[in-house]
Design an enzyme around this catalytic site. Sequence first.
Site, PDB file in Angstrom:
ATOM      1  N   ARG A  67     -12.496  22.022  43.819  1.00  7.33           N
ATOM      2  CA  ARG A  67     -11.367  22.960  43.884  1.00  7.33           C
ATOM      3  C   ARG A  67     -11.771  24.305  44.518  1.00  7.33           C
ATOM      4  NH1 ARG A  67      -6.514  22.122  41.611  1.00  7.33           N
ATOM      5  NH2 ARG A  67      -7.085  20.265  40.461  1.00  7.33           N
ATOM      6  N   ARG A  93      -0.932  23.091  44.371  1.00  9.57           N
ATOM      7  CA  ARG A  93      -2.341  23.088  43.977  1.00  9.57           C
ATOM      8  C   ARG A  93      -2.702  24.367  43.248  1.00  9.57           C
ATOM      9  NH1 ARG A  93      -3.500  17.945  44.102  1.00  9.57           N
ATOM     10  NH2 ARG A  93      -2.584  17.053  45.970  1.00  9.57           N
ATOM     11  N   ASN A 109       4.461  33.613  44.071  1.00  3.61           N
ATOM     12  CA  ASN A 109       4.765  32.197  43.867  1.00  3.61           C
ATOM     13  C   ASN A 109       6.186  32.090  43.337  1.00  3.61           C
ATOM     14  OD1 ASN A 109       4.227  29.337  43.462  1.00  3.61           O
ATOM     15  ND2 ASN A 109       4.121  29.779  41.275  1.00  3.61           N
ATOM     16  N   HIS A 111       8.533  29.631  40.967  1.00  2.00           N
ATOM     17  CA  HIS A 111       8.362  28.570  39.968  1.00  2.00           C
ATOM     18  C   HIS A 111       9.732  28.213  39.386  1.00  2.00           C
ATOM     19  CE1 HIS A 111       6.378  26.173  36.915  1.00  2.00           C
ATOM     20  NE2 HIS A 111       7.228  26.694  36.047  1.00  2.00           N
ATOM     21  N   ASP A 143      -2.003  35.277  39.668  1.00  8.18           N
ATOM     22  CA  ASP A 143      -3.322  35.683  39.168  1.00  8.18           C
ATOM     23  C   ASP A 143      -4.152  34.422  38.964  1.00  8.18           C
ATOM     24  OD1 ASP A 143      -2.406  34.539  36.850  1.00  8.18           O
ATOM     25  OD2 ASP A 143      -2.239  36.412  35.716  1.00  8.18           O
ATOM     26  N   GLY A 145      -4.505  32.558  36.387  1.00  4.81           N
ATOM     27  CA  GLY A 145      -3.958  31.549  35.487  1.00  4.81           C
ATOM     28  C   GLY A 145      -2.933  30.676  36.203  1.00  4.81           C
ATOM     29  N   ASP A 147       0.746  29.988  36.736  1.00  2.91           N
ATOM     30  CA  ASP A 147       2.092  30.574  36.612  1.00  2.91           C
ATOM     31  C   ASP A 147       2.121  31.716  35.595  1.00  2.91           C
ATOM     32  OD1 ASP A 147       3.036  28.635  38.437  1.00  2.91           O
ATOM     33  OD2 ASP A 147       3.299  27.186  36.826  1.00  2.91           O
TER      34      ASP A 147
HETATM   35  C1  GRF Z   1      10.519  24.711  44.124  1.00  2.00           C
HETATM   36  O1  GRF Z   1      11.411  24.306  43.134  1.00  2.00           O
HETATM   37  C2  GRF Z   1       9.544  25.713  43.602  1.00  2.00           C
HETATM   38  O2  GRF Z   1      10.017  26.461  42.539  1.00  2.00           O
HETATM   39  C3  GRF Z   1       8.404  24.849  43.132  1.00  2.00           C
HETATM   40  O3  GRF Z   1       8.345  23.787  44.038  1.00  2.00           O
HETATM   41  C4  GRF Z   1       9.635  23.573  44.603  1.00  2.00           C
HETATM   42  C5  GRF Z   1       9.474  23.573  46.087  1.00  2.00           C
HETATM   43  O4  GRF Z   1      10.649  23.207  46.732  1.00  2.00           O
HETATM   44  N1  GRF Z   1       7.182  25.593  43.036  1.00  2.00           N
HETATM   45  P1  GRF Z   1      10.768  23.226  48.317  1.00  2.00           P
HETATM   46  O5  GRF Z   1       9.584  22.444  48.882  1.00  2.00           O
HETATM   47  O6  GRF Z   1      10.768  24.652  48.766  1.00  2.00           O
HETATM   48  O7  GRF Z   1      12.057  22.535  48.582  1.00  2.00           O
END
Ligand code: GRF
Length: 215
Positions: A67, A93, A109, A111, A143, A145, A147
């Site tokens: 990794r 990843r 990011n 999420h 960071d 961790g 998410d």
């Molecule tokens: C999204 O729902 C995002 O929140 C998550 O992965 C998904 C990616 O969707 N991390 P896309 O490839 O942008 O359609």
Amino acid sequence: MTKAKLAVLVSGRGTNLVALARAIDEGRCAAEIVLVASDNPGAPALEFAASRGIPCAVVPFRKGVDRAEFSAALAREVAARAPDWVVMAGFMRVVTPEFVTPFEGRIVNIHPSLLPAFPGKDGVGDALAAGVRITGCTVHLVDLGVDSGPILAQAAVPVLPGDTRETLHARIQIREHELLPRVVDDLVRGRYRGATPIADVEGEGDALVSPRFAT
Ligand code: GRF
């Protein structure tokens, strides 16, 4: 205003990448995408990037790969384009300090849950399994961790009777496609204030932008 340079990391479909590119085209996000990088050579997001003439890089994540080595290789590809910000838009990843440290405080990011609830790979499925009535999406700084970095903005989405992972995810993605370009625009315009005391929350519809942003 000079456009901020973005490196966008993707693993899959890339609908958030498309939303970001559209916002840039429409003048809603003062940035340019200088690189789309992926761990997955088959990611449809790469096809979109290539069709737009955006430089692409693939750093494959093979089973058993170290990794830290993967993170270092990814960091080299990204650093070569000297981005101002790194946007993880469906990047699946977990990266190590070899990637996070060189870009610390400049990686965001998206999420698909209301963090800190349901971090990890299956934020949508985990919310569904838990039986929550409201979930959503979160844009946060990355960071070390999973998410766990400072939350920048969130949008809420109802969980409806009969929802499957697919129907719920589709509803969340509508909000993701609005939220991500908006937050990136705020960041590149320097509206992020860092860890200032939280005094108030600005509401716009049911999207909440962290008071870490100046209004
Ligand atoms: C999204 O729902 C995002 O929140 C998550 O992965 C998904 C990616 O969707 N991390 P896309 O490839 O942008 O359609």
